[in-house]
Enzyme design. Structure first.
Site, PDB file in Angstrom:
ATOM      1  N   LYS A  27      40.641  19.995  49.876  1.00 56.06           N
ATOM      2  CA  LYS A  27      41.318  19.279  48.529  1.00 56.06           C
ATOM      3  C   LYS A  27      41.887  18.122  49.234  1.00 56.06           C
ATOM      4  O   LYS A  27      42.324  17.850  50.038  1.00 56.06           O
ATOM      5  CB  LYS A  27      42.569  20.290  48.241  1.00 56.06           C
ATOM      6  CG  LYS A  27      42.083  21.639  47.747  1.00 56.06           C
ATOM      7  CD  LYS A  27      43.399  22.446  47.622  1.00 56.06           C
ATOM      8  CE  LYS A  27      42.841  23.599  46.935  1.00 56.06           C
ATOM      9  NZ  LYS A  27      43.856  25.067  46.923  1.00 56.06           N
ATOM     10  N   CYS A  87       7.500  31.670  24.968  1.00 57.73           N
ATOM     11  CA  CYS A  87       7.043  32.566  23.886  1.00 57.73           C
ATOM     12  C   CYS A  87       6.947  31.650  22.788  1.00 57.73           C
ATOM     13  O   CYS A  87       7.924  30.948  22.328  1.00 57.73           O
ATOM     14  CB  CYS A  87       7.570  33.802  23.719  1.00 57.73           C
ATOM     15  SG  CYS A  87       7.418  34.576  22.173  1.00 57.73           S
ATOM     16  N   GLU A 111      33.004  48.894  24.773  1.00 58.86           N
ATOM     17  CA  GLU A 111      32.299  49.743  24.649  1.00 58.86           C
ATOM     18  C   GLU A 111      32.491  50.809  25.886  1.00 58.86           C
ATOM     19  O   GLU A 111      32.507  52.106  25.699  1.00 58.86           O
ATOM     20  CB  GLU A 111      30.859  49.205  24.854  1.00 58.86           C
ATOM     21  CG  GLU A 111      29.781  50.091  24.200  1.00 58.86           C
ATOM     22  CD  GLU A 111      28.411  49.170  24.242  1.00 58.86           C
ATOM     23  OE1 GLU A 111      28.434  48.229  24.278  1.00 58.86           O
ATOM     24  OE2 GLU A 111      27.511  49.771  24.274  1.00 58.86           O
ATOM     25  N   CYS A 128       6.254  40.084  22.021  1.00 61.44           N
ATOM     26  CA  CYS A 128       5.893  40.149  20.650  1.00 61.44           C
ATOM     27  C   CYS A 128       4.353  39.915  20.741  1.00 61.44           C
ATOM     28  O   CYS A 128       3.544  39.776  19.671  1.00 61.44           O
ATOM     29  CB  CYS A 128       6.585  39.089  19.873  1.00 61.44           C
ATOM     30  SG  CYS A 128       6.218  37.321  20.326  1.00 61.44           S
ATOM     31  N   LYS A 131      38.458  29.946  52.201  1.00 60.11           N
ATOM     32  CA  LYS A 131      38.207  30.260  50.789  1.00 60.11           C
ATOM     33  C   LYS A 131      38.420  31.824  50.770  1.00 60.11           C
ATOM     34  O   LYS A 131      37.320  32.383  51.107  1.00 60.11           O
ATOM     35  CB  LYS A 131      37.035  29.780  50.262  1.00 60.11           C
ATOM     36  CG  LYS A 131      37.005  30.100  48.750  1.00 60.11           C
ATOM     37  CD  LYS A 131      35.655  29.516  48.074  1.00 60.11           C
ATOM     38  CE  LYS A 131      35.833  29.536  46.559  1.00 60.11           C
ATOM     39  NZ  LYS A 131      35.292  31.103  46.042  1.00 60.11           N
ATOM     40  N   ASP A 189      38.113  35.469  49.907  1.00 64.16           N
ATOM     41  CA  ASP A 189      37.258  36.276  48.687  1.00 64.16           C
ATOM     42  C   ASP A 189      37.918  37.499  48.243  1.00 64.16           C
ATOM     43  O   ASP A 189      37.904  38.741  48.854  1.00 64.16           O
ATOM     44  CB  ASP A 189      36.182  36.858  49.541  1.00 64.16           C
ATOM     45  CG  ASP A 189      34.908  37.311  48.626  1.00 64.16           C
ATOM     46  OD1 ASP A 189      35.112  37.071  47.205  1.00 64.16           O
ATOM     47  OD2 ASP A 189      33.988  37.952  48.963  1.00 64.16           O
ATOM     48  N   CYS A 237       9.636  36.637  17.089  1.00 68.93           N
ATOM     49  CA  CYS A 237       9.598  37.497  18.553  1.00 68.93           C
ATOM     50  C   CYS A 237      11.080  38.382  18.301  1.00 68.93           C
ATOM     51  O   CYS A 237      11.941  37.796  18.692  1.00 68.93           O
ATOM     52  CB  CYS A 237       9.436  36.552  19.611  1.00 68.93           C
ATOM     53  SG  CYS A 237       9.846  37.545  21.183  1.00 68.93           S
ATOM     54  N   GLU A 267      45.717  34.208  45.963  1.00 69.13           N
ATOM     55  CA  GLU A 267      44.480  35.207  45.926  1.00 69.13           C
ATOM     56  C   GLU A 267      45.019  36.420  46.540  1.00 69.13           C
ATOM     57  O   GLU A 267      45.709  36.282  47.588  1.00 69.13           O
ATOM     58  CB  GLU A 267      43.363  34.662  46.888  1.00 69.13           C
ATOM     59  CG  GLU A 267      42.093  35.148  46.597  1.00 69.13           C
ATOM     60  CD  GLU A 267      41.273  34.459  45.588  1.00 69.13           C
ATOM     61  OE1 GLU A 267      41.950  33.347  44.798  1.00 69.13           O
ATOM     62  OE2 GLU A 267      40.391  34.764  45.267  1.00 69.13           O
ATOM     63  N   TYR A 283      48.060  29.002  47.212  1.00 68.34           N
ATOM     64  CA  TYR A 283      47.325  27.868  47.462  1.00 68.34           C
ATOM     65  C   TYR A 283      47.380  26.786  46.413  1.00 68.34           C
ATOM     66  O   TYR A 283      46.810  25.683  46.495  1.00 68.34           O
ATOM     67  CB  TYR A 283      45.945  28.016  47.907  1.00 68.34           C
ATOM     68  CG  TYR A 283      45.221  28.921  47.096  1.00 68.34           C
ATOM     69  CD1 TYR A 283      44.658  28.424  45.671  1.00 68.34           C
ATOM     70  CD2 TYR A 283      44.866  29.954  47.548  1.00 68.34           C
ATOM     71  CE1 TYR A 283      44.013  29.290  44.850  1.00 68.34           C
ATOM     72  CE2 TYR A 283      44.139  30.894  46.408  1.00 68.34           C
ATOM     73  CZ  TYR A 283      43.739  30.471  45.154  1.00 68.34           C
ATOM     74  OH  TYR A 283      43.069  31.060  44.365  1.00 68.34           O
ATOM     75  N   CYS A 334       3.379  36.643  25.383  1.00 69.28           N
ATOM     76  CA  CYS A 334       4.738  37.229  25.222  1.00 69.28           C
ATOM     77  C   CYS A 334       4.650  38.761  25.442  1.00 69.28           C
ATOM     78  O   CYS A 334       4.208  39.299  24.708  1.00 69.28           O
ATOM     79  CB  CYS A 334       5.525  36.911  24.004  1.00 69.28           C
ATOM     80  SG  CYS A 334       7.160  37.745  24.121  1.00 69.28           S
ATOM     81  N   LYS A 349      30.713  26.286  51.041  1.00 67.86           N
ATOM     82  CA  LYS A 349      30.126  27.545  51.384  1.00 67.86           C
ATOM     83  C   LYS A 349      29.533  27.807  52.429  1.00 67.86           C
ATOM     84  O   LYS A 349      28.680  27.128  53.092  1.00 67.86           O
ATOM     85  CB  LYS A 349      29.443  28.139  50.055  1.00 67.86           C
ATOM     86  CG  LYS A 349      30.269  28.322  48.809  1.00 67.86           C
ATOM     87  CD  LYS A 349      31.009  29.233  48.564  1.00 67.86           C
ATOM     88  CE  LYS A 349      31.550  29.774  47.194  1.00 67.86           C
ATOM     89  NZ  LYS A 349      30.485  30.192  46.571  1.00 67.86           N
ATOM     90  N   SER A 385      37.485  26.760  38.289  1.00 68.39           N
ATOM     91  CA  SER A 385      36.755  27.013  39.463  1.00 68.39           C
ATOM     92  C   SER A 385      36.455  25.883  40.095  1.00 68.39           C
ATOM     93  O   SER A 385      37.095  24.585  40.043  1.00 68.39           O
ATOM     94  CB  SER A 385      35.519  27.923  39.082  1.00 68.39           C
ATOM     95  OG  SER A 385      34.813  27.101  38.221  1.00 68.39           O
ATOM     96  N   GLU A 439      41.507  24.734  53.574  1.00 65.78           N
ATOM     97  CA  GLU A 439      41.978  25.972  53.321  1.00 65.78           C
ATOM     98  C   GLU A 439      40.779  26.868  53.366  1.00 65.78           C
ATOM     99  O   GLU A 439      39.838  26.848  52.774  1.00 65.78           O
ATOM    100  CB  GLU A 439      42.754  26.200  51.837  1.00 65.78           C
ATOM    101  CG  GLU A 439      44.018  25.484  51.898  1.00 65.78           C
ATOM    102  CD  GLU A 439      44.293  25.325  50.421  1.00 65.78           C
ATOM    103  OE1 GLU A 439      43.852  25.676  49.520  1.00 65.78           O
ATOM    104  OE2 GLU A 439      45.534  24.720  50.246  1.00 65.78           O
TER     105      GLU A 439
HETATM  106  S1  IVH Z   1      41.677  26.304  44.623  1.00 64.64           S
HETATM  107  C1  IVH Z   1      41.304  23.950  40.578  1.00 64.64           C
HETATM  108  N1  IVH Z   1      42.005  27.135  46.812  1.00 64.64           N
HETATM  109  O1  IVH Z   1      37.877  30.490  44.429  1.00 64.64           O
HETATM  110  C2  IVH Z   1      41.123  24.676  42.008  1.00 64.64           C
HETATM  111  N2  IVH Z   1      40.574  28.425  45.161  1.00 64.64           N
HETATM  112  O2  IVH Z   1      35.789  29.371  43.124  1.00 64.64           O
HETATM  113  C3  IVH Z   1      40.608  25.792  41.809  1.00 64.64           C
HETATM  114  N3  IVH Z   1      39.951  30.589  46.157  1.00 64.64           N
HETATM  115  O3  IVH Z   1      39.154  31.008  41.347  1.00 64.64           O
HETATM  116  C4  IVH Z   1      40.940  26.903  42.974  1.00 64.64           C
HETATM  117  N4  IVH Z   1      40.792  30.547  48.081  1.00 64.64           N
HETATM  118  O4  IVH Z   1      40.190  32.685  43.259  1.00 64.64           O
HETATM  119  C5  IVH Z   1      41.381  27.411  45.695  1.00 64.64           C
HETATM  120  N5  IVH Z   1      42.387  28.079  48.981  1.00 64.64           N
HETATM  121  C6  IVH Z   1      41.897  28.155  47.760  1.00 64.64           C
HETATM  122  C7  IVH Z   1      41.162  29.259  47.448  1.00 64.64           C
HETATM  123  C8  IVH Z   1      40.448  29.314  46.058  1.00 64.64           C
HETATM  124  C9  IVH Z   1      40.050  31.096  47.258  1.00 64.64           C
HETATM  125  C10 IVH Z   1      39.093  31.155  44.756  1.00 64.64           C
HETATM  126  C11 IVH Z   1      40.048  31.178  43.592  1.00 64.64           C
HETATM  127  C12 IVH Z   1      39.216  30.529  42.627  1.00 64.64           C
HETATM  128  C13 IVH Z   1      37.912  30.263  43.421  1.00 64.64           C
HETATM  129  C14 IVH Z   1      37.237  29.115  42.859  1.00 64.64           C
END
Ligand code: IVH
Length: 695
Positions: free
Chosen positions: A295, A435, A37, A420, A122, A124, A441, A179, A231, A417, A319, A84, A120
């Site tokens: 990990k 609803c 689209e 509807c 993470k 962004d 609906c 990344e 990574y 609702c 996080k 993920s 490691e």
């Molecule tokens: S490991 C099966 N290592 O986080 C293991 N991911 O929430 C999957 N990311 O899609 C990922 N730094 O884009 C891993 N040191 C790191 C990372 C990392 C950033 C991102 C990655 C992944 C997302 C998962």
């Protein structure tokens, strides 16, 4: 809908629409429309420009950078899916993650405590899959939906830190994951330049990296300051290392940048200290990180642990605390979902929360509104954590501000609702009000249709929320089966605003492509409450074919107790879901919808899960029950192994059970097996069987 607008009005409308979609996509990572689209609107804009060059103005989005995924990028299937990570936010949650892994592996508490990890940051950014064949870089792909990504090889090739050849030890074939990101300082420089040139500025470094990588012209990508940290490993023709830390060493040796803050941590107990240290250093780093990934270092343990859903059991992301901001609540809207749930959504004065402009937040349900006593006009504190929908944390009391203490009136949650008008009931013990209008609906009907065509269901390119709503209003699509009859309206479609012969042809062929559909997607697409992707896959696997499934569901509808019990005994299904299916099939309209679809579609049998595992293993297709405690592995690991080999594991012994594996202190299930004359085997025999070659 046919237009009487002047070209200038049409042009302005289109521009506004595209700018809004761009903002939703780039600013909020929440696309409002399907790719098709969006692309269609852009094509239409270019067409108008060609016909009326005088219309072109400065805001022209077609000249801005950072476009959406473009059909010009080919789609590529990753050899190993890009998955993920699960999240934890605090020490106790991390401990639970570790003990789940320890339990799965059957480790003692002491051995669990001694598990070795790699930490490691993470990053962004944007995850990327890099393929090397015989040591040469051959392809770079974005994550996409995790299974299929976009081919950005030519763009990724321009990254200065990407090794184009791996040296010694390169396997014949290897996928390396990492990344792509933009340093904060370079991001500010880039935005300043963009502004000077009157071009689009990016909301945050992540969007700038994404926009830079998705350029059609790789010369532009080459000029953007992109970094790359690697990574992870996807598919590899040979094992690369025994531990993750050795793997990272190998990556460095091949010439990649591995984040210098990555570190081996020999005991789980040292992890909180690392988190604290990094949380302190975070603001001083020149790139955004939103947490730390932990990990398990030993790769053989990683392999044993495997995955649950889309996340590994051997890694998690810790996080950092969410970003918060304060703003005014402008309105509370009640939305009606696919299953009739009424969800209150807060409309907010737009506010920047950690780099993203937020104008909506969820208020969850009636109780949450009462708990917060939130009222229209209030000043509220809001929070955004990672990819989660922003939520309202509290109302800022007028005493804390200079505002007058006059407040709006208390919000009364509707008991009807809003779409509807049917009664909205709240079943005792449930938080949600629903609803009761069912498919009378309109909101529920339309939401169901939107779900039906969504990415993980029928995935019809070009049929997004907006087109479904429009086609519903026009009467072209009232129920799922109508989608496959849309070609009957071809002549009317090409006349609609925003559509032309080409885009209609594209849409109709996208629909044709989905006339053949895997059983699990079909079941998921029906939008039955509690039947998400995972349960749909379990059902598909259990019943194998559409006919089997439908017969079983009809039997369920006739209140056949045995069918209900078989269904409830499928590992992971259980009575609550069996009840939901029963309720769905009790509704005659639902059966009509299914019959109508079945007459138009080819629903593919579910392939046995061993399609990807050893072919034709002895256990494939068998139904097993474990009872008592196993000494060499946990029940969960045993179940994971059985499923990998194509067997099903159920909780209860029935006539359909192939054999029962007796652990120590096996009780009533062993007795039941004896009564029914079902074979029982010992743990040793089970291990031999599982390790045996294919047959
Ligand atoms: S490991 C099966 N290592 O986080 C293991 N991911 O929430 C999957 N990311 O899609 C990922 N730094 O884009 C891993 N040191 C790191 C990372 C990392 C950033 C991102 C990655 C992944 C997302 C998962």
């Amino acid at each position: 809908m046919s237009s009487k607008l002047t070209p200038a009005e049409l042009y302005n409308n289109l521009q506004e629409k595209i700018a809004r979609w761009d903002e939703a996509y780039h600013g909020h990572d929440e696309p409002e429309v399907s790719d098709a689209e969006y692309d269609h609107a852009r094509l239409e804009l270019s067409r108008l420009e060609r016909l009326h060059p005088e219309l072109k103005n400065q805001n022209n989005p077609s000249e801005r950078v950072g476009a959406k995924p473009n059909p010009a990028f080919g789609k590529v299937k990753h050899r190993a899916p890009m998955l993920s990570l699960g999240n934890v936010f605090a020490e106790d949650e991390f401990e639970q993650f570790v003990s789940r892994a320890g339990n799965f592996l059957g480790l003692s508490p002491e051995d669990t405590e001694n598990l070795c990890f790699v930490a490691e940051p993470k990053i962004d950014g944007l995850s990327i899959n890099l393929t090397y064949e015989n040591g040469q870089f051959t392809a770079g792909t974005t994550r996409g939906d995790g299974l299929v990504g976009e081919d950005v090889t030519n763009n990724i090739r321009t990254l200065k830190t990407l090794p184009l050849h791996l040296g010694k030890n390169a396997p014949e074939f290897i996928e390396i994951r990492g990344e792509v990101f933009m340093e904060k300082s370079r991001f500010f420089e880039l935005n300043a330049e963009q502004e000077k040139r009157g071009e689009k500025v990016f909301a945050n470094p992540r969007n700038a990296a994404a926009g830079s990588l998705r350029q059609l012209d790789s010369n532009i990508t080459a000029k953007r300051p992109l970094g790359l940290f690697v990574y992870g490993l996807g598919h590899s023709s040979h094992p690369v290392a025994k531990t993750h830390s050795e793997f990272l060493d190998q990556l460095r040796e091949w010439g990649f940048d591995v984040n210098p803050l990555s570190q081996r941590i020999d005991h789980a107990r040292d992890i909180p200290a690392y988190v604290e240290k990094l949380a302190r250093e975070r603001s001083g780093l020149d790139y955004d990180i939103d947490g730390i990934v932990f990990k398990i270092n030993d790769i053989s343990l990683q392999n044993r642990l495997g995955f649950v859903g889309r996340a590994p059991r051997w890694a998690t992301a810790w996080k950092f605390p969410a970003e918060q901001a304060i703003t005014h609540l402008k309105d509370i809207e009640i939305q009606v979902g696919r299953t009739g749930a009424l969800t209150p959504v807060a409309h907010l004065e737009p506010v920047n929360v950690g780099g993203v402009i937020v104008s909506r937040a969820t208020l969850h349900n009636e109780d949450e509104i009462n708990r917060l006593d939130v009222r229209v006009g209030d000043l509220v504190r809001l929070q955004r954590a990672g990819d989660v929908i922003p939520q309202i944390l509290s109302v800022i009391s007028p005493d804390d501000t200079n505002e007058l203490p006059s407040r709006g009136s208390k919000f009364i949650f509707p008991d009807h609702c809003p779409v509807c008008g049917a009664y909205a009931e709240r079943i005792q013990g449930e938080a949600v009000r629903r609803c009761t209008g069912g498919l009378t609906c309109e909101a529920q009907t339309v939401e169901r249709l939107i779900h039906f065509v969504s990415r993980n269901a029928f995935d019809i390119d070009g049929l997004g929320q907006r087109s479904i709503r429009a086609f519903y209003d026009l009467g072209f699509i009232k129920q799922p089966g109508d989608i496959f009859r849309l070609s009957n309206h071809k002549e009317e479609l090409v006349k609609l605003e925003g559509w032309g012969p080409q885009s209609v042809d594209n849409l109709l062929s996208a629909i044709e492509e989905r006339r053949t559909i895997p059983l699990s997607r079909f079941i998921y697409g029906l939008g039955i409450r509690r039947i998400g992707e995972r349960n749909a896959a379990l059902l598909a696997r259990h019943y194998g074919s559409f006919e089997n499934w439908l017969n079983a569901m009809r039997a369920l509808n006739n209140d056949e107790k045995e069918e209900y019990e078989t269904l409830s005994a499928i590992m992971g299904i259980g009575p609550a879901i069996a009840d939901e299916l029963t309720a769905f099939f009790h509704e005659p309209h639902n059966q009509t919808v299914i019959d109508d679809l079945a007459s138009q579609l080819t629903i593919e049998d579910a392939s046995s899960p061993i399609a990807s595992g050893p072919e034709g293993h002895k256990l494939a297709g068998e139904t097993l029950v474990f009872t008592g405690s196993l000494t060499t592995m946990s029940r969960s690991e045993a179940k994971a192994i059985a499923e990998r080999l194509g067997a099903q594991v159920t909780e209860t012994v029935s006539k359909k059970t192939s054999f029962v594996i007796l652990g120590e202190k096996a009780g009533s299930k062993a007795k039941k097996a004896q009564e029914l004359g079902i074979r029982t085997i010992s743990e040793d025999e089970w291990i031999k069987l599982a390790n045996s070659e294919t047959q």
